[in-house]
Design an enzyme around this catalytic site. Structure first.
Site, PDB file in Angstrom:
ATOM      1  N   GLY A  69       0.843  -1.180   0.000  1.00 43.16           N
ATOM      2  CA  GLY A  69       0.000   0.000   0.000  1.00 43.16           C
ATOM      3  C   GLY A  69       0.881   1.233   0.000  1.00 43.16           C
ATOM      4  CE1 TYR A  70       3.486   2.885  -4.000  1.00 47.22           C
ATOM      5  CE2 TYR A  70       1.565   1.471  -4.200  1.00 47.22           C
ATOM      6  CZ  TYR A  70       2.865   1.783  -4.544  1.00 47.22           C
ATOM      7  OH  TYR A  70       3.549   0.993  -5.421  1.00 47.22           O
ATOM      8  CG  LEU A  71       2.513   5.053   4.450  1.00 51.44           C
ATOM      9  CD1 LEU A  71       3.777   5.110   5.279  1.00 51.44           C
ATOM     10  CD2 LEU A  71       1.280   4.999   5.342  1.00 51.44           C
TER      11      LEU A  71
END
Length: 156
Positions: A28-30
């Protein structure tokens, strides 16, 4: 800390015959900004945080920094990521002097298969296996950060 790679679509799944190693990935991407991405990833039972810069004009080269973190911390950080978590199986194939990594996406990205090969130099001439198809290097639609916000099932 430069990543130099080319990306392709897979023509078919015959690469499975050549793969000796595979692992499950969740990521996932912050931050999925095109200027910089901050990614959290689990590979089997290991955790990683990765920061990538913007790609150069050709799409082959960009800054990449990655650090292994405790698996439990990676799972916690995945809960803080932007809405969509990517799940895929990565197959590793040695072909000639290069390592090809083939990502078979799952869930909302099912049907998407991306082949990556890391290079020593942007001008390396790579002999491609028969199962490698159209080059997609530099096409931002095939960046994982894009796919995480625009699932493949919505492309049609």
């Amino acid at each position: 800390m430069l990543e130099i790679e080319r990306k392709y679509k897979a023509k078919n799944s015959t690469f499975l015959d050549d793969s000796k190693v595979s692992y499950k990935i969740k990521q996932g991407y912050l931050n999925s900004s095109p200027e910089r991405t901050v990614r959290i990833r689990t590979k089997n039972d290991k955790g990683f945080i990765t920061i990538k810069g913007k790609s150069d004009q050709s799409g082959t080269t960009r800054f990449e920094w990655e650090k292994e973190i405790p698996y439990e911390e990676a799972l916690t950080l995945l809960n803080l990521c932007e809405d969509f978590i990517i799940e895929k199986t990565r197959y590793v194939i040695n072909y000639q002097e290069y390592v090809f990594e083939v990502d078979v996406f799952e869930g909302k990205n099912s049907g998407l298969i991306i082949v990556e090969v890391e290079l020593n130099n942007e001008n390396d001439k790579v002999v491609l296996p028969d199962w490698v198809g159209e080059e997609i290097t530099g096409d931002e639609r095939y960046y994982n950060s894009y796919i995480s916000n625009h699932p493949f099932e919505n492309w049609k």
